[in-house]
Write a protein that holds these residues in place. Sequence first.
Motif, short mmCIF file in Angstrom:
data_model
loop_
_atom_site.label_atom_id
_atom_site.label_comp_id
_atom_site.label_asym_id
_atom_site.label_seq_id
_atom_site.Cartn_x
_atom_site.Cartn_y
_atom_site.Cartn_z
N GLY A 92 0.78 -1.23 0.00
CA GLY A 92 0.00 0.00 0.00
C GLY A 92 0.81 1.28 0.00
O GLY A 92 0.25 2.36 0.13
N TYR A 93 2.13 1.14 -0.19
CA TYR A 93 2.99 2.32 -0.16
C TYR A 93 3.57 2.68 -1.53
O TYR A 93 4.34 3.63 -1.64
CB TYR A 93 4.10 2.15 0.88
CG TYR A 93 3.55 2.10 2.28
CD1 TYR A 93 3.14 3.27 2.91
CD2 TYR A 93 3.37 0.90 2.94
CE1 TYR A 93 2.59 3.24 4.19
CE2 TYR A 93 2.82 0.85 4.21
CZ TYR A 93 2.43 2.02 4.84
OH TYR A 93 1.87 1.98 6.10
N THR A 94 3.21 1.91 -2.55
CA THR A 94 3.56 2.25 -3.92
C THR A 94 2.30 2.12 -4.75
O THR A 94 1.71 1.02 -4.82
CB THR A 94 4.65 1.34 -4.48
OG1 THR A 94 5.80 1.39 -3.64
CG2 THR A 94 5.05 1.77 -5.89
N LYS A 272 -9.54 0.23 2.29
CA LYS A 272 -9.30 1.44 3.08
C LYS A 272 -8.81 2.57 2.19
O LYS A 272 -9.23 3.72 2.33
CB LYS A 272 -8.29 1.16 4.19
CG LYS A 272 -8.09 2.32 5.15
CD LYS A 272 -7.18 1.93 6.30
CE LYS A 272 -7.02 3.08 7.28
NZ LYS A 272 -6.11 2.72 8.40
N MET A 273 -7.93 2.24 1.23
CA MET A 273 -7.43 3.24 0.29
C MET A 273 -8.57 3.81 -0.55
O MET A 273 -8.64 5.01 -0.80
CB MET A 273 -6.36 2.63 -0.62
CG MET A 273 -5.09 2.23 0.10
SD MET A 273 -3.93 1.36 -0.99
CE MET A 273 -3.24 2.75 -1.90
N ASN A 274 -9.48 2.94 -0.97
CA ASN A 274 -10.62 3.39 -1.76
C ASN A 274 -11.50 4.34 -0.95
O ASN A 274 -11.89 5.42 -1.43
CB ASN A 274 -11.45 2.19 -2.23
CG ASN A 274 -12.71 2.60 -2.99
OD1 ASN A 274 -13.75 2.85 -2.39
ND2 ASN A 274 -12.62 2.67 -4.30
N ALA A 275 -11.77 3.95 0.30
CA ALA A 275 -12.63 4.78 1.15
C ALA A 275 -11.99 6.14 1.42
O ALA A 275 -12.67 7.18 1.33
CB ALA A 275 -12.90 4.05 2.47
N GLU A 276 -10.69 6.14 1.72
CA GLU A 276 -10.01 7.41 2.02
C GLU A 276 -9.92 8.29 0.77
O GLU A 276 -10.06 9.52 0.85
CB GLU A 276 -8.61 7.14 2.58
CG GLU A 276 -8.60 6.41 3.92
CD GLU A 276 -9.26 7.23 5.02
OE1 GLU A 276 -9.16 8.46 5.01
OE2 GLU A 276 -9.91 6.61 5.90
N THR A 277 -9.69 7.67 -0.38
CA THR A 277 -9.59 8.45 -1.62
C THR A 277 -10.93 9.07 -1.98
O THR A 277 -11.01 10.24 -2.38
CB THR A 277 -9.10 7.55 -2.77
OG1 THR A 277 -7.83 6.98 -2.43
CG2 THR A 277 -8.95 8.35 -4.06
N ARG A 278 -12.00 8.31 -1.82
CA ARG A 278 -13.33 8.85 -2.13
C ARG A 278 -13.70 9.98 -1.17
O ARG A 278 -14.36 10.95 -1.56
CB ARG A 278 -14.36 7.72 -2.10
CG ARG A 278 -14.15 6.73 -3.24
CD ARG A 278 -15.08 5.54 -3.20
NE ARG A 278 -16.45 5.90 -3.53
CZ ARG A 278 -17.43 5.01 -3.69
NH1 ARG A 278 -17.17 3.71 -3.55
NH2 ARG A 278 -18.65 5.39 -3.99
N LYS A 279 -13.26 9.87 0.08
CA LYS A 279 -13.47 10.98 1.03
C LYS A 279 -12.71 12.21 0.56
O LYS A 279 -13.22 13.33 0.59
CB LYS A 279 -12.99 10.58 2.42
CG LYS A 279 -13.87 9.60 3.17
CD LYS A 279 -13.26 9.30 4.53
CE LYS A 279 -13.99 8.18 5.24
NZ LYS A 279 -13.30 7.84 6.52
N ALA A 280 -11.46 11.99 0.15
CA ALA A 280 -10.62 13.11 -0.29
C ALA A 280 -11.21 13.80 -1.50
O ALA A 280 -11.09 15.03 -1.66
CB ALA A 280 -9.21 12.61 -0.60
#
Length: 328
Positions: A92-94, A272-280
Amino acid sequence: MAVMLTRRRSLQLAGAALAAPALLRGARADTWPSKPIKAIVTLSAGSTIDIVARMSLDPLSRLIGQNIIVENRPGAGGTIAGAAVARAEPDGYTVLINSSMHSATPVVYPKLGYDVARDLSAVAALGSSPNVIVVRPASGYKTLADFVAAAKTKPGGFTFGTAGVGSATHVSTERFRYAAGFPGVHVPFRGMPEALVEVMTGRVDFSCSSIASALTFVRDGSLVALAVTTPKRCSALPNVPTTTELGFANSDYTFWTGMFVPSKTPREIVDKMNAETRKAMLTPGLAEKLAQEGVDPMPIGAAEFDALIKTEIAATQALVKATNINFY
């Protein structure tokens, strides 16, 4: 007795080995992100992908409390960047920031060292927009009909600039050319900024450019927009018709920008990345900034995004089969 101890020890070690990955996955999902993230962009600075990436990743960085370092690795239709991320540690870091050319990769580069659908997983879409067919004002073309008529009479057809072999701009142009029925000569570049300079100087006849790259030049009169490729008109260019409304059936092509990670990245992290990106993407003012670049929101789940990509891969394969396009 020694045999029994050895067997018992072997079972203990085997159990630990089986449990470790699950524990590691859980720990990584719970703690992500705990360090800076590298975002590898498939095209050069100033391209649509780069513009959308930087606009979107800035609020995401603030939301998750970690720096996101953008690195441009253009070339080979996005496969240089794609290969780097496909082979990266799946933690999840690249992440890869790519466009619709992601779906063309398996067709354009069938002998790649990685598989788009197998080795990379979609995380989130950052937005969608049309490509726009542009010419320089001195060309004299005022309508798409005039342009196509001239293209059909020029020996060898018009030259067209794209962001590279297999890029979204390449596939979009080929789709339009097939629908309009005129020949052409492909002139690939490392990104749309370089291609548009050549169109403006007259060294290349036209481009089916990403709107974010071309919009400034259209607005200041350096380029003339003849049509957009989306099924509906674009809010950024409301007076410019679509290729389908001008009578070119099956010529539409929607350009999107999205985020991807190595496919072995734990699903918990991807979600989690999807959820955070959609929030952003809901950050106040971001939608308006993207709209100024001709980019509309594209809220979509990670699994749904993966399914869309598979559909687009099949569509590109059908286009190549029908037209015998040479992507090499």
